[in-house]
Design an enzyme around this catalytic site. Structure first.
Site, PDB file in Angstrom:
ATOM      1  N   ASP A   8       0.856  -1.182   0.000  1.00 44.62           N
ATOM      2  CA  ASP A   8       0.000   0.000   0.000  1.00 44.62           C
ATOM      3  C   ASP A   8       0.898   1.240   0.000  1.00 44.62           C
ATOM      4  O   ASP A   8       2.125   1.139  -0.146  1.00 44.62           O
ATOM      5  CB  ASP A   8      -1.013  -0.041   1.165  1.00 44.62           C
ATOM      6  CG  ASP A   8      -0.385   0.174   2.538  1.00 44.62           C
ATOM      7  OD1 ASP A   8       0.849   0.342   2.622  1.00 44.62           O
ATOM      8  OD2 ASP A   8      -1.142   0.179   3.530  1.00 44.62           O
ATOM      9  N   HIS A   9       0.294   2.423   0.165  1.00 47.89           N
ATOM     10  CA  HIS A   9       1.064   3.677   0.103  1.00 47.89           C
ATOM     11  C   HIS A   9       2.145   3.742   1.184  1.00 47.89           C
ATOM     12  O   HIS A   9       3.149   4.414   1.012  1.00 47.89           O
ATOM     13  CB  HIS A   9       0.104   4.865   0.278  1.00 47.89           C
ATOM     14  CG  HIS A   9      -0.687   4.790   1.546  1.00 47.89           C
ATOM     15  ND1 HIS A   9      -1.761   3.920   1.684  1.00 47.89           N
ATOM     16  CD2 HIS A   9      -0.566   5.426   2.739  1.00 47.89           C
ATOM     17  CE1 HIS A   9      -2.273   4.042   2.905  1.00 47.89           C
ATOM     18  NE2 HIS A   9      -1.557   4.942   3.563  1.00 47.89           N
ATOM     19  N   GLY A  66       2.304  -0.398   6.265  1.00 43.89           N
ATOM     20  CA  GLY A  66       2.974   0.348   7.326  1.00 43.89           C
ATOM     21  C   GLY A  66       3.521  -0.564   8.412  1.00 43.89           C
ATOM     22  O   GLY A  66       4.666  -0.442   8.835  1.00 43.89           O
ATOM     23  N   THR A  67       2.672  -1.478   8.867  1.00 46.83           N
ATOM     24  CA  THR A  67       3.070  -2.417   9.925  1.00 46.83           C
ATOM     25  C   THR A  67       3.243  -3.853   9.429  1.00 46.83           C
ATOM     26  O   THR A  67       3.804  -4.681  10.142  1.00 46.83           O
ATOM     27  CB  THR A  67       1.990  -2.461  11.016  1.00 46.83           C
ATOM     28  OG1 THR A  67       0.763  -2.887  10.412  1.00 46.83           O
ATOM     29  CG2 THR A  67       1.808  -1.087  11.667  1.00 46.83           C
ATOM     30  N   GLY A  68       2.688  -4.170   8.284  1.00 49.53           N
ATOM     31  CA  GLY A  68       2.625  -5.553   7.805  1.00 49.53           C
ATOM     32  C   GLY A  68       1.431  -6.307   8.371  1.00 49.53           C
ATOM     33  O   GLY A  68       1.095  -7.397   7.896  1.00 49.53           O
ATOM     34  N   ILE A  69       0.797  -5.722   9.379  1.00 49.36           N
ATOM     35  CA  ILE A  69      -0.275  -6.450  10.085  1.00 49.36           C
ATOM     36  C   ILE A  69      -1.531  -6.579   9.220  1.00 49.36           C
ATOM     37  O   ILE A  69      -2.077  -7.678   9.052  1.00 49.36           O
ATOM     38  CB  ILE A  69      -0.611  -5.763  11.428  1.00 49.36           C
ATOM     39  CG1 ILE A  69       0.601  -5.811  12.358  1.00 49.36           C
ATOM     40  CG2 ILE A  69      -1.807  -6.447  12.089  1.00 49.36           C
ATOM     41  CD1 ILE A  69       0.451  -4.954  13.614  1.00 49.36           C
ATOM     42  N   GLY A  70      -1.989  -5.465   8.650  1.00 49.52           N
ATOM     43  CA  GLY A  70      -3.184  -5.523   7.816  1.00 49.52           C
ATOM     44  C   GLY A  70      -2.986  -6.445   6.631  1.00 49.52           C
ATOM     45  O   GLY A  70      -3.878  -7.244   6.286  1.00 49.52           O
ATOM     46  N   MET A  71      -1.837  -6.347   5.999  1.00 49.28           N
ATOM     47  CA  MET A  71      -1.539  -7.222   4.856  1.00 49.28           C
ATOM     48  C   MET A  71      -1.578  -8.687   5.273  1.00 49.28           C
ATOM     49  O   MET A  71      -2.145  -9.531   4.557  1.00 49.28           O
ATOM     50  CB  MET A  71      -0.145  -6.895   4.292  1.00 49.28           C
ATOM     51  CG  MET A  71      -0.073  -5.598   3.517  1.00 49.28           C
ATOM     52  SD  MET A  71      -1.010  -5.684   1.965  1.00 49.28           S
ATOM     53  CE  MET A  71      -0.278  -4.281   1.087  1.00 49.28           C
ATOM     54  N   HIS A  98       9.820 -24.180   9.167  1.00 49.51           N
ATOM     55  CA  HIS A  98       8.831 -24.839  10.029  1.00 49.51           C
ATOM     56  C   HIS A  98       7.398 -24.693   9.542  1.00 49.51           C
ATOM     57  O   HIS A  98       6.603 -25.614   9.707  1.00 49.51           O
ATOM     58  CB  HIS A  98       8.910 -24.268  11.446  1.00 49.51           C
ATOM     59  CG  HIS A  98      10.180 -24.598  12.164  1.00 49.51           C
ATOM     60  ND1 HIS A  98      10.284 -24.574  13.533  1.00 49.51           N
ATOM     61  CD2 HIS A  98      11.412 -24.949  11.700  1.00 49.51           C
ATOM     62  CE1 HIS A  98      11.527 -24.904  13.897  1.00 49.51           C
ATOM     63  NE2 HIS A  98      12.232 -25.120  12.792  1.00 49.51           N
ATOM     64  N   ARG A 132       8.772 -33.429  10.821  1.00 49.76           N
ATOM     65  CA  ARG A 132       7.817 -33.265  11.928  1.00 49.76           C
ATOM     66  C   ARG A 132       6.898 -32.066  11.728  1.00 49.76           C
ATOM     67  O   ARG A 132       5.803 -32.009  12.285  1.00 49.76           O
ATOM     68  CB  ARG A 132       8.560 -33.153  13.258  1.00 49.76           C
ATOM     69  CG  ARG A 132       9.326 -31.859  13.453  1.00 49.76           C
ATOM     70  CD  ARG A 132      10.164 -31.894  14.727  1.00 49.76           C
ATOM     71  NE  ARG A 132      10.746 -30.603  15.069  1.00 49.76           N
ATOM     72  CZ  ARG A 132      11.836 -30.090  14.518  1.00 49.76           C
ATOM     73  NH1 ARG A 132      12.468 -30.761  13.554  1.00 49.76           N
ATOM     74  NH2 ARG A 132      12.304 -28.921  14.907  1.00 49.76           N
ATOM     75  N   HIS A 133       7.366 -31.111  10.918  1.00 49.50           N
ATOM     76  CA  HIS A 133       6.565 -29.906  10.701  1.00 49.50           C
ATOM     77  C   HIS A 133       5.371 -30.169   9.773  1.00 49.50           C
ATOM     78  O   HIS A 133       4.381 -29.449   9.815  1.00 49.50           O
ATOM     79  CB  HIS A 133       7.432 -28.790  10.122  1.00 49.50           C
ATOM     80  CG  HIS A 133       8.624 -28.490  10.970  1.00 49.50           C
ATOM     81  ND1 HIS A 133       8.524 -27.976  12.242  1.00 49.50           N
ATOM     82  CD2 HIS A 133       9.951 -28.665  10.741  1.00 49.50           C
ATOM     83  CE1 HIS A 133       9.721 -27.839  12.751  1.00 49.50           C
ATOM     84  NE2 HIS A 133      10.615 -28.253  11.867  1.00 49.50           N
TER      85      HIS A 133
HETATM   86  C1  RB5 Z   1      -1.927   2.749   6.538  1.00 48.59           C
HETATM   87  O1  RB5 Z   1      -2.022   3.942   7.224  1.00 48.59           O
HETATM   88  C2  RB5 Z   1      -1.729   1.586   7.507  1.00 48.59           C
HETATM   89  O2  RB5 Z   1      -2.845   1.427   8.306  1.00 48.59           O
HETATM   90  C3  RB5 Z   1      -1.408   0.309   6.752  1.00 48.59           C
HETATM   91  O3  RB5 Z   1      -0.297   0.508   5.954  1.00 48.59           O
HETATM   92  C4  RB5 Z   1      -1.079  -0.893   7.620  1.00 48.59           C
HETATM   93  O4  RB5 Z   1      -0.124  -0.575   8.578  1.00 48.59           O
HETATM   94  C5  RB5 Z   1      -2.223  -1.621   8.157  1.00 48.59           C
HETATM   95  O5  RB5 Z   1      -2.069  -2.647   8.837  1.00 48.59           O
END
Ligand code: RB5
Length: 146
Positions: A8-9, A66-71, A98, A132-133
């Site tokens: 993303d951006h 930004g965090t990788g979490i949303g992706m 693993h 095992r994995h």
């Molecule tokens: C964008 O502002 C941010 O929310 C996105 O890049 C990401 O970190 C979401 O998990």
């Protein structure tokens, strides 16, 4: 090996660095965007990359936001995807050995381009150990498909 990539951006700068790593390793890049700084929505990139991997168009996927979490949350909704959110080299290697992770997620607001490139290289070059994995990964797949 064909590697689908998306950002993303908030991940677009590191995306270009990772594309360089993929090419240096002699692998094919499938760039699914974005290419802009305007605000976009990470699921619009995570899901196409994950679907490319799930349907065999790509062998692996890499996602950056930004965090990788949303992706990683979005990619893991696609059947057959094991997306690992990684910000260190130990985990990059271990998740391939693993978990047989087939998508890598990273956060551009968490790590710099140097570490992100190293993580991508290790992750792309490390093989799944099976053994095992395989029973453990199989239990995830069984839950997903039943
Ligand atoms: C964008 O502002 C941010 O929310 C996105 O890049 C990401 O970190 C979401 O998990």
């Amino acid at each position: 090996m064909r590697v689908a990539i998306g950002a993303d951006h908030a991940g677009v700068m590191i995306k270009d660095d990772i594309i360089g790593v993929i090419k240096e390793l002699g692998m094919e890049v499938i760039d699914l965007g974005c290419d802009c700084k305007e605000s976009v929505d990470y699921p619009d990139y995570a899901i196409p990359v994950a679907e490319n991997v799930a349907n065999g168009t790509a062998d692996r996927g890499i996602l950056i936001c930004g965090t990788g979490i949303g992706m990683s949350i979005a990619a893991n909704k696609v059947e057959g995807i094991r997306c690992a959110l990684v910000h260190d080299l130990f985990s990059a290697k271990a998740t391939r050995q693993h978990n047989d992770s087939n998508v890598l997620a990273m956060g551009e607001r968490i790590i710099g381009p140097g570490l992100a490139k190293e993580i991508a290289k290790v992750w792309l070059e490390t093989d799944y150990e099976g053994g095992r994995h395989a029973k453990r990964v199989g239990k995830i797949t069984a839950y997903e498909t039943n």
